[in-house]
Design a protein around this motif. Structure first.
Motif, PDB file in Angstrom:
ATOM      1  N   ALA A 194       0.843  -1.201   0.000  1.00 39.78           N
ATOM      2  CA  ALA A 194       0.000   0.000   0.000  1.00 39.78           C
ATOM      3  C   ALA A 194       0.871   1.241   0.000  1.00 39.78           C
ATOM      4  O   ALA A 194       0.629   2.199   0.728  1.00 39.78           O
ATOM      5  N   THR A 195       1.893   1.208  -0.819  1.00 41.82           N
ATOM      6  CA  THR A 195       2.861   2.305  -0.855  1.00 41.82           C
ATOM      7  C   THR A 195       2.773   3.022  -2.189  1.00 41.82           C
ATOM      8  O   THR A 195       3.759   3.192  -2.884  1.00 41.82           O
ATOM      9  N   ILE A 196       1.555   3.419  -2.542  1.00 43.28           N
ATOM     10  CA  ILE A 196       1.345   4.036  -3.846  1.00 43.28           C
ATOM     11  C   ILE A 196       1.266   5.551  -3.708  1.00 43.28           C
ATOM     12  O   ILE A 196       0.467   6.074  -2.940  1.00 43.28           O
ATOM     13  N   ILE A 197       2.132   6.238  -4.425  1.00 42.97           N
ATOM     14  CA  ILE A 197       2.105   7.697  -4.472  1.00 42.97           C
ATOM     15  C   ILE A 197       1.263   8.092  -5.680  1.00 42.97           C
ATOM     16  O   ILE A 197       1.508   7.630  -6.797  1.00 42.97           O
ATOM     17  N   ARG A 198       0.249   8.927  -5.470  1.00 36.38           N
ATOM     18  CA  ARG A 198      -0.696   9.261  -6.525  1.00 36.38           C
ATOM     19  C   ARG A 198      -0.379  10.617  -7.151  1.00 36.38           C
ATOM     20  O   ARG A 198       0.230  11.481  -6.523  1.00 36.38           O
ATOM     21  N   ASN A 199      -0.855  10.765  -8.381  1.00 36.55           N
ATOM     22  CA  ASN A 199      -0.831  12.057  -9.081  1.00 36.55           C
ATOM     23  C   ASN A 199       0.568  12.634  -9.251  1.00 36.55           C
ATOM     24  O   ASN A 199       0.781  13.833  -9.087  1.00 36.55           O
ATOM     25  N   ILE A 200       1.523  11.787  -9.569  1.00 41.02           N
ATOM     26  CA  ILE A 200       2.853  12.273  -9.902  1.00 41.02           C
ATOM     27  C   ILE A 200       2.785  12.906 -11.287  1.00 41.02           C
ATOM     28  O   ILE A 200       2.284  12.291 -12.230  1.00 41.02           O
ATOM     29  N   MET A 201       3.261  14.147 -11.391  1.00 44.77           N
ATOM     30  CA  MET A 201       3.141  14.846 -12.663  1.00 44.77           C
ATOM     31  C   MET A 201       4.193  14.351 -13.649  1.00 44.77           C
ATOM     32  O   MET A 201       5.376  14.287 -13.327  1.00 44.77           O
ATOM     33  N   MET A 202       3.742  14.006 -14.868  1.00 50.96           N
ATOM     34  CA  MET A 202       4.641  13.471 -15.871  1.00 50.96           C
ATOM     35  C   MET A 202       5.080  14.535 -16.872  1.00 50.96           C
ATOM     36  O   MET A 202       5.994  14.345 -17.629  1.00 50.96           O
ATOM     37  N   THR A 205      -1.641  17.359 -18.713  1.00 51.09           N
ATOM     38  CA  THR A 205      -0.590  16.735 -17.914  1.00 51.09           C
ATOM     39  C   THR A 205      -0.953  15.297 -17.578  1.00 51.09           C
ATOM     40  O   THR A 205      -2.052  15.016 -17.115  1.00 51.09           O
ATOM     41  N   LEU A 206      -0.022  14.434 -17.854  1.00 43.98           N
ATOM     42  CA  LEU A 206      -0.227  13.024 -17.554  1.00 43.98           C
ATOM     43  C   LEU A 206       0.201  12.763 -16.108  1.00 43.98           C
ATOM     44  O   LEU A 206       1.298  13.117 -15.700  1.00 43.98           O
ATOM     45  N   LEU A 207      -0.718  12.184 -15.362  1.00 44.64           N
ATOM     46  CA  LEU A 207      -0.430  11.878 -13.961  1.00 44.64           C
ATOM     47  C   LEU A 207      -0.225  10.381 -13.799  1.00 44.64           C
ATOM     48  O   LEU A 207      -0.881   9.582 -14.456  1.00 44.64           O
ATOM     49  N   ALA A 208       0.670  10.026 -12.934  1.00 44.87           N
ATOM     50  CA  ALA A 208       0.955   8.612 -12.713  1.00 44.87           C
ATOM     51  C   ALA A 208       0.838   8.278 -11.238  1.00 44.87           C
ATOM     52  O   ALA A 208       1.133   9.103 -10.377  1.00 44.87           O
ATOM     53  N   PHE A 260      -2.057   5.450 -15.202  1.00 44.61           N
ATOM     54  CA  PHE A 260      -1.854   6.742 -15.849  1.00 44.61           C
ATOM     55  C   PHE A 260      -3.211   7.397 -15.995  1.00 44.61           C
ATOM     56  O   PHE A 260      -4.182   6.740 -16.357  1.00 44.61           O
ATOM     57  N   HIS A 261      -3.296   8.677 -15.720  1.00 47.63           N
ATOM     58  CA  HIS A 261      -4.578   9.348 -15.874  1.00 47.63           C
ATOM     59  C   HIS A 261      -4.373  10.843 -16.039  1.00 47.63           C
ATOM     60  O   HIS A 261      -3.281  11.364 -15.794  1.00 47.63           O
ATOM     61  N   VAL A 262      -5.433  11.533 -16.473  1.00 49.85           N
ATOM     62  CA  VAL A 262      -5.406  12.987 -16.600  1.00 49.85           C
ATOM     63  C   VAL A 262      -6.539  13.570 -15.771  1.00 49.85           C
ATOM     64  O   VAL A 262      -7.489  12.875 -15.419  1.00 49.85           O
ATOM     65  N   LYS A 263      -6.416  14.852 -15.435  1.00 48.62           N
ATOM     66  CA  LYS A 263      -7.453  15.499 -14.642  1.00 48.62           C
ATOM     67  C   LYS A 263      -8.675  15.845 -15.492  1.00 48.62           C
ATOM     68  O   LYS A 263      -9.802  15.582 -15.105  1.00 48.62           O
ATOM     69  N   ASN A 264      -8.421  16.477 -16.629  1.00 47.71           N
ATOM     70  CA  ASN A 264      -9.531  16.918 -17.470  1.00 47.71           C
ATOM     71  C   ASN A 264      -9.710  15.979 -18.647  1.00 47.71           C
ATOM     72  O   ASN A 264      -8.830  15.863 -19.495  1.00 47.71           O
ATOM     73  N   THR A 265     -10.840  15.319 -18.696  1.00 50.81           N
ATOM     74  CA  THR A 265     -11.083  14.393 -19.808  1.00 50.81           C
ATOM     75  C   THR A 265     -11.918  15.038 -20.900  1.00 50.81           C
ATOM     76  O   THR A 265     -12.075  14.475 -21.972  1.00 50.81           O
ATOM     77  N   ASP A 266     -12.428  16.246 -20.646  1.00 47.16           N
ATOM     78  CA  ASP A 266     -13.305  16.915 -21.605  1.00 47.16           C
ATOM     79  C   ASP A 266     -12.481  17.731 -22.583  1.00 47.16           C
ATOM     80  O   ASP A 266     -12.464  18.954 -22.539  1.00 47.16           O
ATOM     81  N   ARG A 267     -11.730  17.065 -23.430  1.00 42.16           N
ATOM     82  CA  ARG A 267     -10.889  17.721 -24.424  1.00 42.16           C
ATOM     83  C   ARG A 267     -11.220  17.149 -25.790  1.00 42.16           C
ATOM     84  O   ARG A 267     -11.782  16.065 -25.910  1.00 42.16           O
ATOM     85  N   LYS A 268     -10.808  17.887 -26.824  1.00 38.46           N
ATOM     86  CA  LYS A 268     -10.862  17.333 -28.175  1.00 38.46           C
ATOM     87  C   LYS A 268      -9.527  16.659 -28.405  1.00 38.46           C
ATOM     88  O   LYS A 268      -8.570  17.279 -28.841  1.00 38.46           O
TER      89      LYS A 268
END
Ligand SMILES: [Zn+2]
Length: 72
Positions: free
Chosen positions: A12-20, A44-47, A59-67
Motif C-alpha cells: 500500500a505504498t502508492i504515491i498518486r498524481n505524480i506529474m509526468m 498533464t499526464l499523472l501517474a 496513468f490518468h489525466v485530470k480533465n477528460t473533456d478535451r478534443k
C-alpha cells in the motif's frame, strides 16, 4: 477507480498524481488535445507509482473533456 494496493506486490505504498509533464520543455510527456482545428496543448499526464516495487499502476489525466488528438 481507487487503487488501495499495488496489483503487482500488494503493497500500500502508492504515491498518486505524480506529474509526468515537463512543461514547456521539448519531449514533454502528456496527452495532446486540440482547440478549434489547431493543436492547443497537452493535458498533464499523472501517474500513480508503487514505491515498493516501482510499478506504475495507473496513468490518468485530470480533465477528460478535451478534443483529443487521435490517430485516425
Ligand atoms: Zn508494488
Amino acid at each position: 477507480m481507487i487503487i488501495d494496493g499495488c496489483p503487482h506486490c500488494n503493497a500500500a505504498t502508492i504515491i498518486r498524481n505524480i506529474m509526468m509533464s515537463q512543461g514547456t520543455e521539448p519531449g514533454r510527456l502528456g496527452l495532446d488535445y486540440k482547440a478549434l482545428k489547431f493543436f492547443a496543448g497537452g493535458e498533464t499526464l499523472l501517474a500513480d507509482l508503487c514505491t515498493s516495487c516501482g510499478t506504475v499502476v495507473r496513468f490518468h489525466v485530470k480533465n477528460t473533456d478535451r478534443k483529443w488528438m487521435t490517430r485516425d
